[in-house]
Design a protein around this motif. Structure first.
Motif, PDB file in Angstrom:
ATOM      1  N   ARG A  48       9.799  17.347 -20.763  1.00  0.00           N
ATOM      2  CA  ARG A  48       9.322  17.015 -19.470  1.00  0.00           C
ATOM      3  C   ARG A  48       9.797  17.563 -18.222  1.00  0.00           C
ATOM      4  N   GLU A  49      11.176  17.655 -17.967  1.00  0.00           N
ATOM      5  CA  GLU A  49      11.603  18.252 -16.910  1.00  0.00           C
ATOM      6  C   GLU A  49      11.738  19.852 -16.906  1.00  0.00           C
ATOM      7  N   ILE A  50      11.838  20.468 -18.172  1.00  0.00           N
ATOM      8  CA  ILE A  50      11.581  21.652 -18.402  1.00  0.00           C
ATOM      9  C   ILE A  50      10.175  22.383 -18.097  1.00  0.00           C
ATOM     10  N   SER A  51       9.244  21.623 -18.364  1.00  0.00           N
ATOM     11  CA  SER A  51       8.049  21.901 -18.149  1.00  0.00           C
ATOM     12  C   SER A  51       7.721  21.850 -16.809  1.00  0.00           C
ATOM     13  N   ALA A  52       7.860  20.785 -16.041  1.00  0.00           N
ATOM     14  CA  ALA A  52       7.703  20.579 -14.522  1.00  0.00           C
ATOM     15  C   ALA A  52       8.293  21.907 -13.826  1.00  0.00           C
ATOM     16  N   ARG A  53       9.444  22.121 -14.263  1.00  0.00           N
ATOM     17  CA  ARG A  53      10.487  23.245 -13.484  1.00  0.00           C
ATOM     18  C   ARG A  53       9.592  24.521 -13.641  1.00  0.00           C
ATOM     19  N   LEU A  54       9.333  24.794 -14.985  1.00  0.00           N
ATOM     20  CA  LEU A  54       8.564  25.959 -15.218  1.00  0.00           C
ATOM     21  C   LEU A  54       7.289  26.339 -14.224  1.00  0.00           C
TER      22      LEU A  54
END
Length: 392
Positions: A48-54
């Motif tokens: 979730r965190e990686i996707s939001a940042r990307l």
């Protein structure tokens, strides 16, 4: 209107596992037939965190077309990881990112086999790969499984007698469906026989990191000095099967042909998924995550095995992977047990679903311990004990 389908498709039957999985959607059915990771094994917060940042910082990279071979930083990262961790890969090898490891089986068959060529497989073997091979009109030759992997004497005989063998397909670690691990001696022997008969080896290793007992043995690819082994890896069992990110490591000419074949199939693997995997490998403690999921699955495996001890379902405790293969006593009919189990609320897979040939003699069922909750494992095992006792 009468629809006329190709001979290739008419030769394929629906996956027995997928048909049985329809039963698991019914309320109250306990899913011992699936092979899904446990929900608690997903690194949901990290994804979730990686996707939001990307999507905030690199939206075009996530949403635009990519190159067929795969996202370059991910390819290099995976190459470096498997060279360090598994000791595989040479300067003569290359790597392609695929839409799951199943696409490796598809591309390997597409680029190497003509209709009528032979693929030698372990028997029983993974139904998904078998159906992929069948879809190309190849001839399948099964080699029986023993407690330490495929029967290499039978493999040698098959190589001596079968026409136009293109490759040997094997799942050496915690094989699906049997859970068997191939011994070190047999790994070396398989490669030596492939060399003697000038064929390739397709080494499928989706479960290699899910090791619960003992040490992980060297990959067959780690002994490969001639570019004879195609290695298939996947992030499905340690990160997410739904993201569909796998890879193949093989000699450069093979990867070049696979790239052309993939261009005609899906152009490239989903860019968002590739970038998420790359960020996860860079910034998360993957080794700690794998240790965590191995602890989860060890407990689940032990719950299933301890619950079935002393029943007419005979098994060897698998050292890893996701499956328990249960041979049945002669007085128990496999299909009858499967039907009784589903009627009682537990879905299992008949061993015949993994047969290389339709007339293979298999009287066994495959159980999965990763998908059910802990409560379902206890309840389902109790039901199966009762079903098995109903045959006596």
């Amino acid at each position: 209107m009468d629809y006329v389908f190709s001979d290739k498709m008419n030769a394929l039957a629906p996956s027995a596992i997928r048909e049985i999985l329809k039963a698991t959607s019914q309320p109250g059915i306990i899913p011992f037939a699936a092979g899904n990771p446990a929900p608690e094994a997903f690194p949901t917060d990290a994804v979730r965190e990686i996707s939001a940042r990307l999507l905030r910082d690199r939206p075009v990279d996530c949403l635009q077309y990519g190159v067929t071979e795969g996202y370059a930083p991910l390819r290099e990262r995976v190459k470096a990881d498997i060279e360090t961790r598994l000791g595989i890969g040479t300067a003569a090898d290359d790597l392609i990112i695929t839409s799951g490891a199943m696409q490796v089986m598809d591309l390997a068959t597409k680029v190497l086999c003509n209709e009528g060529d032979t693929i030698i497989c372990e028997s029983p073997s993974f139904i998904g790969s078998l159906n992929t091979f069948r879809s190309y009109g190849v001839r399948l030759r099964g080699v029986p499984m023993q407690a330490d992997g495929m029967d290499v004497d039978a493999l040698e005989h098959a190589l001596q007698t079968e026409p136009n063998v293109r490759f040997i397909y094997t799942i050496p670690n915690f094989q699906n469906p049997t859970g068997i691990t191939m011994s070190l001696a047999k790994r070396r022997r398989v490669l030596e026989l492939a060399r003697q008969h000038n064929v390739l080896v397709l080494e499928d290793n989706p479960y290699g990191e899910l090791c619960y007992d003992g040490d992980v043995l060297p990959c067959i690819k780690s002994f490969d000095e001639e570019g004879r082994v195609i290695y298939a890896g996947s992030f499905s069992k340690i990160l997410s099967p739904g993201m569909r990110v796998g890879y193949a490591l093989a000699a450069q000419p093979i990867i070049a042909k696979m790239t052309v074949g993939k261009q005609a199939s899906d152009v490239h693997t989903t860019m968002w998924a590739q970038l998420v995997v790359d960020e996860w490998l860079q910034h998360d403690d993957v080794a700690a995550h794998v240790r965590k999921i191995c602890e989860i699955y060890t407990a689940k495996r032990d719950t299933m095995c301890n619950g079935l001890a002393g029943t007419a379902l005979c098994y060897q405790v698998p050292a890893g992977g996701l499956f328990l293969w249960c041979d049945l006593l002669p007085n128990i009919d496999m299909l009858d047990l499967t039907k009784r189990a589903i009627a009682a609320g537990v879905a299992v897979v008949p061993g015949s679903a993994f047969a290389v040939q339709a007339d293979d003699k298999i009287n066994a069922v495959r159980l999965n311990f990763s998908t059910p909750t802990d409560e379902q494992l206890v309840q389902g095992v109790a039901i199966l004990r009762g079903v098995a006792c109903s045959f006596s």
